[in-house]
Design an enzyme around this catalytic site. Structure first.
Site, PDB file in Angstrom:
ATOM      1  N   GLU A  73       0.708  -1.157   0.044  1.00 38.27           N
ATOM      2  CA  GLU A  73       0.138  -0.230   0.107  1.00 38.27           C
ATOM      3  C   GLU A  73       0.872   1.323   0.042  1.00 38.27           C
ATOM      4  O   GLU A  73       0.741   2.178  -0.544  1.00 38.27           O
ATOM      5  CB  GLU A  73      -1.058  -0.062   1.218  1.00 38.27           C
ATOM      6  CG  GLU A  73      -2.009  -1.019   1.132  1.00 38.27           C
ATOM      7  CD  GLU A  73      -1.728  -2.389   1.590  1.00 38.27           C
ATOM      8  OE1 GLU A  73      -2.494  -3.121   1.541  1.00 38.27           O
ATOM      9  OE2 GLU A  73      -0.605  -2.505   1.884  1.00 38.27           O
ATOM     10  N   HIS A 142     -10.101  -6.015  10.173  1.00 39.49           N
ATOM     11  CA  HIS A 142     -10.765  -5.995   8.930  1.00 39.49           C
ATOM     12  C   HIS A 142     -12.110  -5.183   9.308  1.00 39.49           C
ATOM     13  O   HIS A 142     -13.090  -5.358   8.457  1.00 39.49           O
ATOM     14  CB  HIS A 142     -10.920  -7.069   8.210  1.00 39.49           C
ATOM     15  CG  HIS A 142      -9.526  -7.788   7.827  1.00 39.49           C
ATOM     16  ND1 HIS A 142      -9.098  -8.773   8.661  1.00 39.49           N
ATOM     17  CD2 HIS A 142      -8.881  -7.932   6.338  1.00 39.49           C
ATOM     18  CE1 HIS A 142      -7.960  -9.118   8.049  1.00 39.49           C
ATOM     19  NE2 HIS A 142      -7.759  -8.591   6.874  1.00 39.49           N
TER      20      HIS A 142
END
Length: 349
Positions: A73, A142
């Site tokens: 990322e 998550h």
């Protein structure tokens, strides 16, 4: 989090889309209109995105403009900032907002501050789209929302749609904006079969291009007794609670923020001035959150005392549990909102 399934019929006069399809349609339309728009992220190419955000774009625009990236990322979001500075308009996906920690330097110290540090000479027209929200037993890695984390940082705009119509219009506005925009989409509303979705998030979404203005909330239900402010999934929970409250004679007004930054304080203040009561429902962490900011805004701005103290409902300040029973016990839902409103109606300042 208890949310109904999407089992709705399509009226002949409407074109009903899921948020996932609305997002991919908006991105595709902008890619056709403007060749500087491209998409990057993990599994957004042939797969079409884990959450359906780029379905069909790879086949239409090819690998040069729809780029699958390595699992880094920091690298691909940093690259997007550079592309934006060079005249392109990248749309980049951070698969889960929880992963922000590994790339926050690129998001905040680079993207958000680029225009400011250059005296306005270098802009950063970049969209970072990311999934938020729990309710699926995905634990603390998550399941977070982190709305306030991004709303707190100047230089970025932050949006979260509650339905497909707004998702398309907000995405078009985000891509055309010369500032970096964080586009948050709630997993419970996305319309992916394996996730389930909320019926109200699937609504009439015109095929034509249209923009929903960033920074403008929506009054999705008018009422006179209490203002309930929600965002994303909590808008639908508030609407479900309001329907039940009707049976008790309580008329609730529901606001959909749509935009976290800039925050539409004017619409919030107008609603609370009318109803005299305020409940903010937020599935992010409780402390230092959106609810606190909205309540502070109301208390600072409204001259007359409210009919009862304003309140906030949110996830408590602990990591989101993995166990479904514990997770749903902590998340907001329509029943909890209904009970809180009934209690507030009996309170006085």
């Amino acid at each position: 989090m208890s949310l109904p399934d999407a089992t709705v019929e399509k009226p002949a006069s409407e074109r009903r889309l899921t948020i996932a399809k609305a997002m991919s349609e908006a991105i595709g339309q902008e890619m056709e209109r403007d060749r500087t728009v491209l998409v990057m992220g993990e599994d957004i190419g042939k797969m079409g995105g884990v959450f359906g955000t780029t379905t069909g774009l790879f086949e239409k625009f090819g690998k040069d403009r729809v780029r699958d990236t390595p699992i880094s990322e920091t690298a691909f979001i940093g690259a997007a900032v550079g592309m934006a500075a060079s005249g392109m308009r990248p749309v980049v996906e951070l698969m889960f907002v929880d992963f922000f920690g590994v790339c926050m330097d690129a998001i905040y110290n680079l993207a958000a501050k680029q225009s400011y540090f250059s005296g306005g000479k270098v802009s950063c027209p970049m969209v970072l789209m990311t999934s938020v929200g729990g309710g699926y037993g995905d634990a603390g890695q998550h399941s977070q929302c982190l709305y306030a984390t991004f709303g707190h940082l100047p230089g970025m705009k932050v949006v979260i749609p509650s339905n497909a119509h707004d998702a398309k219009g907000l995405m078009l506005s985000a891509i055309r904006d010369d500032n970096p925009v964080i586009f948050m989409f709630h997993k419970a509303l996305q319309g992916m079969g394996w996730l389930g979705t909320v019926a109200g998030s699937i609504n009439d979404t015109p095929e034509r291009e249209y923009c929903v203005p960033i920074g403008k909330a929506s009054v999705v239900r008018e009422g006179s007794d209490i203002t309930i402010v929600g965002l994303g999934a909590t808008v639908h929970q508030a609407l479900a609670a309001a329907k039940k409250l009707d049976g008790t004679g309580i008329d609730a007004e529901i606001l959909d923020l749509r935009t976290i930054a800039p925050l539409d304080r004017k619409t919030i203040l107008a609603s609370v001035a009318k109803t005299g009561r305020l409940l903010v429902v937020d599935d992010d962490y409780l402390s230092f959150g959106i609810g606190s900011e909205i309540i502070a805004t109301v208390c600072e701005a409204l001259p007359a005392p409210l009919k009862c103290p304003p309140q906030r409902m949110a996830h408590p300040d602990i990591p989101i549990p993995f166990t479904p029973v514990m997770e749903h016990f902590l998340l907001p839902d329509a029943g909890k909102i209904e009970s809180r409103v009934i209690a507030m109606m009996g309170e006085k300042t």
